[in-house]
Design an enzyme around this catalytic site. Sequence first.
Site, short mmCIF file in Angstrom:
data_model
loop_
_atom_site.label_atom_id
_atom_site.label_comp_id
_atom_site.label_asym_id
_atom_site.label_seq_id
_atom_site.Cartn_x
_atom_site.Cartn_y
_atom_site.Cartn_z
N LYS A 1 -10.28 -0.59 10.59
CA LYS A 1 -10.44 -1.79 9.75
C LYS A 1 -10.73 -3.02 10.63
CE LYS A 1 -7.13 -0.08 6.31
NZ LYS A 1 -7.89 0.26 5.11
N HIS B 1 0.87 -1.18 0.00
CA HIS B 1 0.00 0.00 0.00
C HIS B 1 0.92 1.23 0.00
CE1 HIS B 1 -2.76 2.95 1.87
NE2 HIS B 1 -3.76 2.15 1.54
N ASP C 1 3.15 -4.83 8.12
CA ASP C 1 1.95 -4.02 7.97
C ASP C 1 0.76 -4.98 8.08
OD1 ASP C 1 -0.26 -2.67 7.13
OD2 ASP C 1 0.64 -1.85 5.30
N CYS D 1 -4.75 2.50 -3.63
CA CYS D 1 -3.51 3.02 -3.01
C CYS D 1 -2.36 2.04 -3.21
CB CYS D 1 -3.70 3.32 -1.52
SG CYS D 1 -4.84 4.64 -1.23
N GLN E 1 -4.40 -5.28 7.01
CA GLN E 1 -5.42 -6.17 6.44
C GLN E 1 -5.34 -7.56 7.07
OE1 GLN E 1 -7.78 -5.22 4.42
NE2 GLN E 1 -7.00 -3.24 3.77
N1 PLP Z 1 -1.61 -0.81 4.66
C1 PLP Z 1 -2.55 -1.56 4.08
C2 PLP Z 1 -2.21 -2.95 3.65
C3 PLP Z 1 -3.82 -1.06 3.89
O1 PLP Z 1 -4.76 -1.80 3.31
C4 PLP Z 1 -4.10 0.27 4.33
C5 PLP Z 1 -5.44 0.85 4.09
O2 PLP Z 1 -6.17 0.46 3.22
C6 PLP Z 1 -3.10 1.00 4.95
C7 PLP Z 1 -1.85 0.43 5.09
C8 PLP Z 1 -3.35 2.40 5.44
O3 PLP Z 1 -4.24 2.39 6.50
P1 PLP Z 1 -4.80 3.75 7.11
O4 PLP Z 1 -5.35 4.53 5.96
O5 PLP Z 1 -5.83 3.30 8.09
O6 PLP Z 1 -3.65 4.44 7.77
#
Ligand code: PLP
Length: 407
Positions: free
Chosen positions: A226, A123, A200, A364, A203
Amino acid sequence: MKLDIKKIREDFPILSTRIYGKPLIYLDNGATTQKPKCVVEEIENVYYTTNANVHRGVHHLSQQATDLAEDARNVVQSFVNAKHNHEVIFTKGTTESINLVAHSFCQQFCSEGDEIIISAMEHHANIVPWQLQESIRGIKLRVVPINEKGELKLDELKKLISPKTRLISVTYVSNVLGTINPVDEIIEIAHKRNIPVLIDAAQAVQHLEVDVQKLDCDFLVFSAHKLYGPTGVGVLYGKEELLNKMPPYQGGGEMIGTVSFKGTTFNELPFKFEAGTPNYVDVIATATAIKYIKNIGLDSIKAYEDELLQYCTDELTKIDGLRIYGTSVHKSSVISFLVNNIHHYDMGMLLDKMGIAVRTGHHCAQPLMEELGVEGTVRASFAFYNTKEEIDILVAGIKRVVTMFAN
Ligand code: PLP
C-alpha cells in the site's frame, strides 16, 4: 513543493494501460498502490545480480544480499523513526503483523477475562486475530463506537478502559471512512493507565509522516504494497522492551539460538520473530519504494492528496442522492459513497466498463457496514499520481450510471 504529476505518472507504466479501450483511471489505491519503475527494476536487479539466501552463507552473494536486506531494515527504521533497527520486524503484511502481536502479546500478558479494546471502524485484520485470542484464551474484546461523522468517540473509549484492559489496538486511518484518528490522544489516554497501544498504520504511512518515537506507540504495523512497494512484505514496529518479553510467533530457521532435542533457545530481536527464509528480495524493494516517496516528500504528497480529496468531495456533493460515508474534517484521501438505491456492485461494474477502477463491497469492515446500516459502499481512494481530470471522469461516470438507472 508542488508535484509534477505528469512526470510522476511516467514512473508508473501501468497508468497508461487501457481498459475496454478507455484510459485506466485507477482509484483503488486503498486496496493496493501501483509500483514505480524503480521498485520493479530493483526486484529484477536483485534476482539478476545479487540473489542468495540471507544470513546463512559466508559466500559473497549471500553477504551482499544480507547487507541489502539489513540496509532495508535501516531504511524502515528511519522512515518511522524507530529508536533501534531491531525494533523493525519484517512480516508478510499488516495482517500477519497484527496476528503476531495478538498471538505473542496475549500469550505473555493476557489471561482469561482480560480485555483488548479495538474500534468500530477496524479492518477485519484488526478484529479477527483478537477474536481468535478470545476463543484460545478467553479474553474479551471491547469496541469503541463512532459518531455520525465517522469519528471515534473518545469519551466512550475512556469509559471502556478498565483494570482488565491489556492493550488498545486501533487504526490510524479508516480504510472506509478516511477518518484520521487522533492516535496521539489515544496513546496519551492509554499510557496514563499504563496500557500499551498498537496502531494499524496500513492506510496512514503512505499519506502522513509517522514518527513512532513522537507518537510513543508501542506497536505500529503496515504493508509495503500500500506504500508503492511490493506485495508480500509487512512491517511490525514494536518497542524493544515489549518485543523482548514476547515469545516467538513461529518456529523454524533463523529465529533460533541453538536447537537440540533437549530444548531450543531463541535468537535475539529482530530475528526471533522472523522464522524461515524472509522475503528478502521484496524487503529490499520496499526500501526502494520508501526512498522513492521520501524523495517526493510526504508533506507534498499530503498537500496534493488533500486537494484531490477536497475537489472530489465538492464534485460528488453536487450529485443528487449521493451520500458520502465519513465526513470527519480530519480525513485522508478515501471517499466511500452510495447513490440513491443503486447497488454498490452495479455502480462498480458500470464504472469499470468506463475504465474506472473503484472498490465495492464491505472493504473487510463488515462490523462498520453494520454500524452504517449498509451492506457495502463504493470507495474511491486516491494516490499522488491521480489527477483532477481523472476525478472529472469519475464524476461524469457516476452521473451516467445514475441516468441509466433513472431510465
Ligand atoms: N488494516 C487496514 C486499515 C487496511 O486497510 C488493510 C488492508 O486493506 C489491512 C489492515 C490489511 O492489510 P494487508 O491485507 O496488506 O495485510
